[in-house]
Design a protein around this motif. Sequence first.
Motif, PDB file in Angstrom:
ATOM      1  N   VAL A  48       0.678  -1.112   0.158  1.00  0.00           N
ATOM      2  CA  VAL A  48      -0.054  -0.020   0.017  1.00  0.00           C
ATOM      3  C   VAL A  48       0.893   1.431  -0.009  1.00  0.00           C
ATOM      4  O   VAL A  48       0.525   2.208  -0.507  1.00  0.00           O
ATOM      5  CB  VAL A  48      -0.978   0.082   1.264  1.00  0.00           C
ATOM      6  CG1 VAL A  48      -0.504   0.128   2.531  1.00  0.00           C
ATOM      7  CG2 VAL A  48      -2.035   1.117   0.966  1.00  0.00           C
ATOM      8  N   VAL A  49       1.985   1.217   0.662  1.00  0.00           N
ATOM      9  CA  VAL A  49       3.022   2.212   0.455  1.00  0.00           C
ATOM     10  C   VAL A  49       3.409   2.531  -0.946  1.00  0.00           C
ATOM     11  O   VAL A  49       3.824   3.843  -1.286  1.00  0.00           O
ATOM     12  CB  VAL A  49       4.310   1.936   1.285  1.00  0.00           C
ATOM     13  CG1 VAL A  49       5.263   3.067   1.550  1.00  0.00           C
ATOM     14  CG2 VAL A  49       3.777   1.704   2.831  1.00  0.00           C
ATOM     15  N   TYR A  50       3.130   1.640  -1.783  1.00  0.00           N
ATOM     16  CA  TYR A  50       3.533   2.064  -3.115  1.00  0.00           C
ATOM     17  C   TYR A  50       2.495   1.956  -4.161  1.00  0.00           C
ATOM     18  O   TYR A  50       2.632   1.371  -5.318  1.00  0.00           O
ATOM     19  CB  TYR A  50       4.641   0.909  -3.474  1.00  0.00           C
ATOM     20  CG  TYR A  50       5.935   0.798  -2.672  1.00  0.00           C
ATOM     21  CD1 TYR A  50       6.970   1.695  -3.127  1.00  0.00           C
ATOM     22  CD2 TYR A  50       6.110   0.222  -1.627  1.00  0.00           C
ATOM     23  CE1 TYR A  50       8.036   1.779  -2.209  1.00  0.00           C
ATOM     24  CE2 TYR A  50       6.960   0.241  -0.690  1.00  0.00           C
ATOM     25  CZ  TYR A  50       7.954   1.168  -1.266  1.00  0.00           C
ATOM     26  OH  TYR A  50       9.066   1.165  -0.198  1.00  0.00           O
ATOM     27  N   GLY A  51       1.449   2.314  -3.574  1.00  0.00           N
ATOM     28  CA  GLY A  51       0.171   2.468  -4.389  1.00  0.00           C
ATOM     29  C   GLY A  51      -0.735   1.383  -4.624  1.00  0.00           C
ATOM     30  O   GLY A  51      -1.658   1.381  -5.556  1.00  0.00           O
ATOM     31  N   LYS A  52      -0.528   0.259  -4.036  1.00  0.00           N
ATOM     32  CA  LYS A  52      -1.410  -0.799  -4.309  1.00  0.00           C
ATOM     33  C   LYS A  52      -2.271  -0.695  -3.288  1.00  0.00           C
ATOM     34  O   LYS A  52      -2.415  -0.126  -2.199  1.00  0.00           O
ATOM     35  CB  LYS A  52      -0.556  -2.301  -4.129  1.00  0.00           C
ATOM     36  CG  LYS A  52       0.292  -2.238  -5.044  1.00  0.00           C
ATOM     37  CD  LYS A  52       0.039  -2.533  -6.470  1.00  0.00           C
ATOM     38  CE  LYS A  52       0.974  -2.719  -7.417  1.00  0.00           C
ATOM     39  NZ  LYS A  52       0.450  -2.777  -8.863  1.00  0.00           N
ATOM     40  N   PRO A  53      -3.549  -1.342  -3.487  1.00  0.00           N
ATOM     41  CA  PRO A  53      -4.458  -1.448  -2.449  1.00  0.00           C
ATOM     42  C   PRO A  53      -4.614  -2.093  -1.275  1.00  0.00           C
ATOM     43  O   PRO A  53      -3.824  -3.196  -1.324  1.00  0.00           O
ATOM     44  CB  PRO A  53      -5.907  -1.823  -3.179  1.00  0.00           C
ATOM     45  CG  PRO A  53      -5.250  -2.875  -4.314  1.00  0.00           C
ATOM     46  CD  PRO A  53      -4.191  -2.287  -4.565  1.00  0.00           C
ATOM     47  N   ALA A  54      -5.000  -1.729  -0.218  1.00  0.00           N
ATOM     48  CA  ALA A  54      -5.060  -2.669   1.034  1.00  0.00           C
ATOM     49  C   ALA A  54      -6.466  -2.656   1.583  1.00  0.00           C
ATOM     50  O   ALA A  54      -7.343  -1.943   1.186  1.00  0.00           O
ATOM     51  CB  ALA A  54      -4.324  -2.004   2.177  1.00  0.00           C
ATOM     52  N   LEU A  55      -6.598  -4.072   2.419  1.00  0.00           N
ATOM     53  CA  LEU A  55      -7.917  -4.124   2.711  1.00  0.00           C
ATOM     54  C   LEU A  55      -7.848  -4.258   4.233  1.00  0.00           C
ATOM     55  O   LEU A  55      -7.075  -5.091   4.903  1.00  0.00           O
ATOM     56  CB  LEU A  55      -8.524  -5.475   2.360  1.00  0.00           C
ATOM     57  CG  LEU A  55      -9.785  -5.908   2.769  1.00  0.00           C
ATOM     58  CD1 LEU A  55     -11.050  -5.071   2.242  1.00  0.00           C
ATOM     59  CD2 LEU A  55     -10.344  -7.302   2.243  1.00  0.00           C
ATOM     60  N   LEU A  56      -8.543  -3.343   5.033  1.00  0.00           N
ATOM     61  CA  LEU A  56      -8.361  -2.986   6.597  1.00  0.00           C
ATOM     62  C   LEU A  56      -9.614  -3.294   6.933  1.00  0.00           C
ATOM     63  O   LEU A  56     -10.670  -2.976   6.589  1.00  0.00           O
ATOM     64  CB  LEU A  56      -7.711  -1.745   6.703  1.00  0.00           C
ATOM     65  CG  LEU A  56      -6.409  -1.323   6.174  1.00  0.00           C
ATOM     66  CD1 LEU A  56      -6.437  -0.531   5.051  1.00  0.00           C
ATOM     67  CD2 LEU A  56      -5.373  -0.862   7.250  1.00  0.00           C
ATOM     68  N   ALA A  57      -9.635  -3.377   8.514  1.00  0.00           N
ATOM     69  CA  ALA A  57     -10.798  -3.344   9.203  1.00  0.00           C
ATOM     70  C   ALA A  57     -10.720  -2.997  10.648  1.00  0.00           C
ATOM     71  O   ALA A  57      -9.398  -3.202  11.091  1.00  0.00           O
ATOM     72  CB  ALA A  57     -11.508  -5.065   9.092  1.00  0.00           C
ATOM     73  N   ALA A  58     -11.713  -2.228  10.963  1.00  0.00           N
ATOM     74  CA  ALA A  58     -11.485  -1.605  12.281  1.00  0.00           C
ATOM     75  C   ALA A  58     -12.270  -2.555  13.207  1.00  0.00           C
ATOM     76  O   ALA A  58     -12.960  -3.505  12.949  1.00  0.00           O
ATOM     77  CB  ALA A  58     -12.481  -0.388  12.619  1.00  0.00           C
ATOM     78  N   ILE A  59     -11.359  -2.711  14.394  1.00  0.00           N
ATOM     79  CA  ILE A  59     -11.493  -3.932  15.358  1.00  0.00           C
ATOM     80  C   ILE A  59     -11.889  -3.318  16.704  1.00  0.00           C
ATOM     81  O   ILE A  59     -11.584  -2.168  16.930  1.00  0.00           O
ATOM     82  CB  ILE A  59     -10.573  -4.812  15.443  1.00  0.00           C
ATOM     83  CG1 ILE A  59      -9.062  -4.248  15.993  1.00  0.00           C
ATOM     84  CG2 ILE A  59     -10.143  -5.537  14.041  1.00  0.00           C
ATOM     85  CD1 ILE A  59      -8.077  -5.263  16.647  1.00  0.00           C
ATOM     86  N   ASN A  60     -12.457  -4.071  17.510  1.00  0.00           N
ATOM     87  CA  ASN A  60     -13.120  -3.689  18.775  1.00  0.00           C
ATOM     88  C   ASN A  60     -12.276  -3.543  20.051  1.00  0.00           C
ATOM     89  O   ASN A  60     -12.625  -4.023  21.118  1.00  0.00           O
ATOM     90  CB  ASN A  60     -14.541  -4.777  19.113  1.00  0.00           C
ATOM     91  CG  ASN A  60     -13.789  -5.947  19.475  1.00  0.00           C
ATOM     92  OD1 ASN A  60     -12.985  -6.344  18.807  1.00  0.00           O
ATOM     93  ND2 ASN A  60     -14.335  -6.703  20.359  1.00  0.00           N
TER      94      ASN A  60
END
Length: 310
Positions: free
Chosen positions: A18-30
């Motif tokens: 993601v630092v180099y322009g690729k996508p990242a998939l993230l999630a917020a957690i509790n």
Amino acid sequence: MITVSVPSKIHLLGEHAVVYGKPALLAAINKRIFVTVSGAEKKKIDDPSLEKLKRIIESTIKKKYRISKIPLYSISISSHIPAGSGLGSSAALSAVLTFALLTFLGKRVDKSTIFDIAYEGEAFFHGKPSGGDLATVIEGGLLWYRKDFEFLKMFTPLPFRPHKNIGKFILINSGKPKESTREMVDIVARLKKSNPKKTKALFESQEELTKQMVKALKSGDENKLINCIRFGERNLEELGVVGEKSQSIIKAIERLGGAAKINGGGGAKNGSGMLLVYHKDIKKVLKHVRKNNLEVLRIQIGVEGLRRDE
Ligand code: PMV
């Protein structure tokens, strides 16, 4: 008195690339961090790194809102986020402080303003962060994030919830990394310089796997999800961000039929922070964890982003 909070985050996949322009998939957690701000008579001095962060955020707010002075205030922080474990604690702290201060000043705030101000704070910890952690803790949910340019960072919440076939993820603590996230990002930068062809191929593979993972979450295909995590982890190992200690925990989980990966910056010399783990029958992993005295964190993904609590 004002209390606000933000969640922490996991990288389902795409960190470093993601630092180099690729996508990242993230999630917020509790696992949230709470900040309470109240007006004060005297200036209260916090620990030096928090003071530095407060100064950066205050001066960014002053510039943005053209105000010359911020009234004296005191803050108290209560965090349920283990620090230095890849859960985005620095982004969360920067976001929650920004939100708390703006609310204290009576400003009407939108999420993109909070992002811009908090980004300056996070840059103090990380150098040039992608902004993915920050976007996730502010927005909440599951987020598709991409930074095409420094001036163009885009994110979209996934327009669906994970399919009901998809079970729970857990985190296993592989130990606190010796290195900072900034140092881990530097390891990849050096590899990119010495072996641009290899890194390009790894980043492209991560992009494809991240896309496949979105499809797996949508369709409920657990085998596909497990493969994305396994191959994604291999790529991260090739990038040099996973130490031997974590690799051996991960291999053991794979032998049980599951999958695991580092989550975030990782760590090469000692631990790599919290590992993200998935198994069709998570009880098998929990049994293994108990036998081997590993620390587990049970999490809920896709929780609410920043909010005012009081
Ligand atoms: O370890 P964390 O939670 O700080 O995540 C870092 C994620 C990286 O992709 C390695 C860096 C970034 O800025 O996105």
